[in-house]
Design a protein around this motif. Structure first.
Motif, mmCIF file in Angstrom:
data_model
loop_
_atom_site.group_PDB
_atom_site.id
_atom_site.type_symbol
_atom_site.label_atom_id
_atom_site.label_comp_id
_atom_site.label_asym_id
_atom_site.label_seq_id
_atom_site.Cartn_x
_atom_site.Cartn_y
_atom_site.Cartn_z
ATOM 1 N N HIS A 46 0.900 -1.267 -0.030
ATOM 2 C CA HIS A 46 0.082 -0.164 -0.212
ATOM 3 C C HIS A 46 0.866 1.312 0.007
ATOM 4 C CE1 HIS A 46 -2.794 -2.821 1.227
ATOM 5 N NE2 HIS A 46 -3.957 -2.169 0.994
ATOM 6 N N ASN A 52 -7.472 6.876 1.177
ATOM 7 C CA ASN A 52 -8.276 6.457 0.108
ATOM 8 C C ASN A 52 -8.744 4.910 0.076
ATOM 9 O OD1 ASN A 52 -9.086 7.901 -2.363
ATOM 10 N ND2 ASN A 52 -7.637 6.952 -3.594
ATOM 11 N N ALA A 53 -7.955 4.244 0.484
ATOM 12 C CA ALA A 53 -8.032 2.753 0.570
ATOM 13 C C ALA A 53 -9.386 2.400 1.523
ATOM 14 C CB ALA A 53 -7.019 1.839 0.810
ATOM 15 N N ARG A 56 -12.773 3.581 0.046
ATOM 16 C CA ARG A 56 -13.157 2.576 -0.900
ATOM 17 C C ARG A 56 -13.544 1.316 -0.467
ATOM 18 N NH1 ARG A 56 -10.544 4.479 -6.546
ATOM 19 N NH2 ARG A 56 -10.836 6.646 -6.493
ATOM 20 N N LEU A 57 -12.798 0.884 0.318
ATOM 21 C CA LEU A 57 -13.041 -0.599 0.784
ATOM 22 C C LEU A 57 -14.374 -0.293 1.749
ATOM 23 C CD1 LEU A 57 -12.319 -3.495 0.970
ATOM 24 C CD2 LEU A 57 -11.063 -3.151 3.357
ATOM 25 N N PHE A 60 -17.126 -0.141 -1.013
ATOM 26 C CA PHE A 60 -17.425 -1.277 -1.722
ATOM 27 C C PHE A 60 -17.900 -2.641 -0.834
ATOM 28 C CE2 PHE A 60 -15.800 -5.748 -2.393
ATOM 29 C CZ PHE A 60 -15.990 -5.819 -3.697
ATOM 30 N N LEU A 61 -17.482 -2.698 0.434
ATOM 31 C CA LEU A 61 -18.179 -3.630 1.326
ATOM 32 C C LEU A 61 -19.464 -3.614 1.447
ATOM 33 C CD1 LEU A 61 -15.093 -4.537 4.007
ATOM 34 C CD2 LEU A 61 -15.991 -5.870 1.811
ATOM 35 N N LEU A 80 -12.178 -5.708 -9.551
ATOM 36 C CA LEU A 80 -11.243 -5.728 -8.280
ATOM 37 C C LEU A 80 -10.154 -6.198 -8.913
ATOM 38 C CD1 LEU A 80 -12.745 -6.701 -5.164
ATOM 39 C CD2 LEU A 80 -12.078 -4.494 -5.974
ATOM 40 N N PHE A 87 -0.394 -3.951 -7.983
ATOM 41 C CA PHE A 87 -0.091 -4.140 -6.676
ATOM 42 C C PHE A 87 0.477 -5.684 -6.552
ATOM 43 C CE2 PHE A 87 -3.603 -1.205 -6.096
ATOM 44 C CZ PHE A 87 -2.705 -0.046 -5.958
ATOM 45 N N ILE A 89 0.779 -9.015 -5.658
ATOM 46 C CA ILE A 89 -0.216 -10.167 -4.700
ATOM 47 C C ILE A 89 0.237 -11.301 -4.697
ATOM 48 C CG2 ILE A 89 -2.319 -10.483 -3.768
ATOM 49 C CD1 ILE A 89 -3.427 -7.796 -4.674
ATOM 50 N N GLU A 93 0.955 -12.091 0.820
ATOM 51 C CA GLU A 93 0.075 -10.742 0.745
ATOM 52 C C GLU A 93 -1.261 -11.228 0.907
ATOM 53 O OE1 GLU A 93 2.449 -11.315 -1.586
ATOM 54 O OE2 GLU A 93 3.857 -9.735 -1.049
ATOM 55 N N TRP A 97 -3.637 -10.500 4.263
ATOM 56 C CA TRP A 97 -4.975 -9.691 4.191
ATOM 57 C C TRP A 97 -6.279 -10.342 4.748
ATOM 58 C CZ3 TRP A 97 -10.137 -9.344 2.988
ATOM 59 C CH2 TRP A 97 -10.750 -8.257 2.635
ATOM 60 N N THR A 125 -12.318 -14.434 -3.079
ATOM 61 C CA THR A 125 -12.176 -13.252 -3.396
ATOM 62 C C THR A 125 -10.712 -12.551 -3.364
ATOM 63 O OG1 THR A 125 -14.340 -12.196 -2.934
ATOM 64 C CG2 THR A 125 -13.085 -10.386 -3.693
ATOM 65 N N GLY A 126 -9.890 -12.943 -2.389
ATOM 66 C CA GLY A 126 -8.620 -12.785 -2.165
ATOM 67 C C GLY A 126 -7.664 -13.480 -3.133
HETATM 68 C C1 HEM Z 1 -5.393 -10.389 -1.259
HETATM 69 C C2 HEM Z 1 -4.724 -9.514 -1.065
HETATM 70 C C3 HEM Z 1 -5.184 -8.055 -1.129
HETATM 71 C C4 HEM Z 1 -4.178 -6.990 -1.066
HETATM 72 C C5 HEM Z 1 -2.638 -7.355 -1.039
HETATM 73 C C6 HEM Z 1 -4.713 -5.576 -1.622
HETATM 74 C C7 HEM Z 1 -4.147 -4.693 -1.749
HETATM 75 C C8 HEM Z 1 -4.833 -3.395 -2.218
HETATM 76 C C9 HEM Z 1 -4.235 -2.068 -2.297
HETATM 77 C C10 HEM Z 1 -2.380 -1.937 -2.359
HETATM 78 C C11 HEM Z 1 -5.178 -1.233 -2.726
HETATM 79 C C12 HEM Z 1 -5.071 0.018 -3.222
HETATM 80 C C13 HEM Z 1 -5.120 1.188 -2.059
HETATM 81 C C14 HEM Z 1 -5.004 2.479 -2.382
HETATM 82 O O1 HEM Z 1 -5.684 2.940 -3.566
HETATM 83 O O2 HEM Z 1 -4.405 3.310 -1.773
HETATM 84 C C15 HEM Z 1 -6.438 -1.849 -2.532
HETATM 85 C C16 HEM Z 1 -7.409 -1.419 -3.066
HETATM 86 C C17 HEM Z 1 -8.756 -2.006 -2.910
HETATM 87 N N1 HEM Z 1 -8.779 -3.335 -2.485
HETATM 88 FE FE1 HEM Z 1 -7.637 -4.674 -2.142
HETATM 89 N N2 HEM Z 1 -5.942 -5.909 -1.563
HETATM 90 C C18 HEM Z 1 -6.308 -7.474 -1.542
HETATM 91 C C19 HEM Z 1 -7.571 -8.070 -1.283
HETATM 92 C C20 HEM Z 1 -8.756 -7.400 -1.528
HETATM 93 C C21 HEM Z 1 -9.972 -7.837 -1.130
HETATM 94 C C22 HEM Z 1 -10.158 -9.485 -0.863
HETATM 95 C C23 HEM Z 1 -11.102 -6.968 -1.697
HETATM 96 C C24 HEM Z 1 -12.526 -7.121 -1.202
HETATM 97 C C25 HEM Z 1 -13.234 -8.245 -0.615
HETATM 98 C C26 HEM Z 1 -10.391 -5.967 -1.638
HETATM 99 C C27 HEM Z 1 -11.083 -4.550 -2.212
HETATM 100 C C28 HEM Z 1 -10.477 -3.467 -2.451
HETATM 101 C C29 HEM Z 1 -11.120 -2.468 -2.871
HETATM 102 C C30 HEM Z 1 -12.453 -2.150 -3.015
HETATM 103 C C31 HEM Z 1 -9.960 -1.452 -3.327
HETATM 104 C C32 HEM Z 1 -10.335 -0.055 -3.737
HETATM 105 C C33 HEM Z 1 -10.247 -0.399 -5.352
HETATM 106 C C34 HEM Z 1 -10.324 1.067 -6.218
HETATM 107 O O3 HEM Z 1 -11.394 1.727 -6.210
HETATM 108 O O4 HEM Z 1 -9.257 1.637 -6.543
HETATM 109 N N3 HEM Z 1 -9.012 -6.009 -1.559
HETATM 110 N N4 HEM Z 1 -6.149 -3.274 -2.391
#
Ligand code: HEM
Length: 134
Positions: A46, A52-53, A56-57, A60-61, A80, A87, A89, A93, A97, A125-126
């Protein structure tokens, strides 16, 4: 823990207790990511600013759990996997998560039966988000 019969809620969003509970979960998730040495590899993918994260999470959730579609109203289809491609992953990672989210669910009082179901859904999902070998 065994998965029980269908609970008396229309959606996981209702079951968790609505937006305030989803918000608390996401806040705890990113606080833990920031604080716990065990999530350092996850934190490292990250950027320095998690705000931001967090936002957005949370959006989303809410929709993913069957509540208001805040995320898709703003950004359209989540795509997604594509959004995670910048990134790196892998299994480490992904597992951090999932562990971080499970700890956050425990600490914010997500009911055990719901927590078990969500753990399985988050795994699907992950795991789909993995984009490198290890
Ligand atoms: C598997 C390991 C995962 C890693 C390492 C990871 C990492 C990241 C990173 C680095 C970002 C960008 C954050 C930013 O903009 O500063 C991100 C965004 C996001 N992640 Fe994950 N994530 C993971 C799994 C998940 C899962 C399982 C979900 C949902 C259940 C999820 C939902 C989201 C959402 C909704 C965003 C924002 C996306 C956007 O609109 O740009 N992530 N994640």
């Amino acid at each position: 823990m065994q998965i029980q019969d269908k609970p008396p809620f229309d959606t996981p969003f209702e079951w968790i207790g609505g937006e305030a509970r989803v918000y608390a979960l996401v806040e705890r998730f990113y606080d833990l990511m920031d604080l716990e040495p065990g999530y350092a590899a996850l934190r490292a993918v990250h950027g320095s600013d998690l705000s931001n994260a967090r936002q957005r999470l949370f959006w989303f959730l809410c929709g993913w759990l069957g509540g208001p579609q805040h995320y898709t109203e703003r950004f359209g289809h989540p795509m997604l996997r594509a959004r995670h491609l910048p990134f790196p992953i892998g299994i480490l990672e992904r597992d951090q998560w999932l562990a971080c989210m499970d700890q956050a669910m425990g600490e914010t009082g997500v009911p055990d039966d719901l927590r078990l179901r969500l753990r399985q859904s988050f795994f699907q999902t992950g795991d789909w988000m993995r984009n490198k070998g290890v």
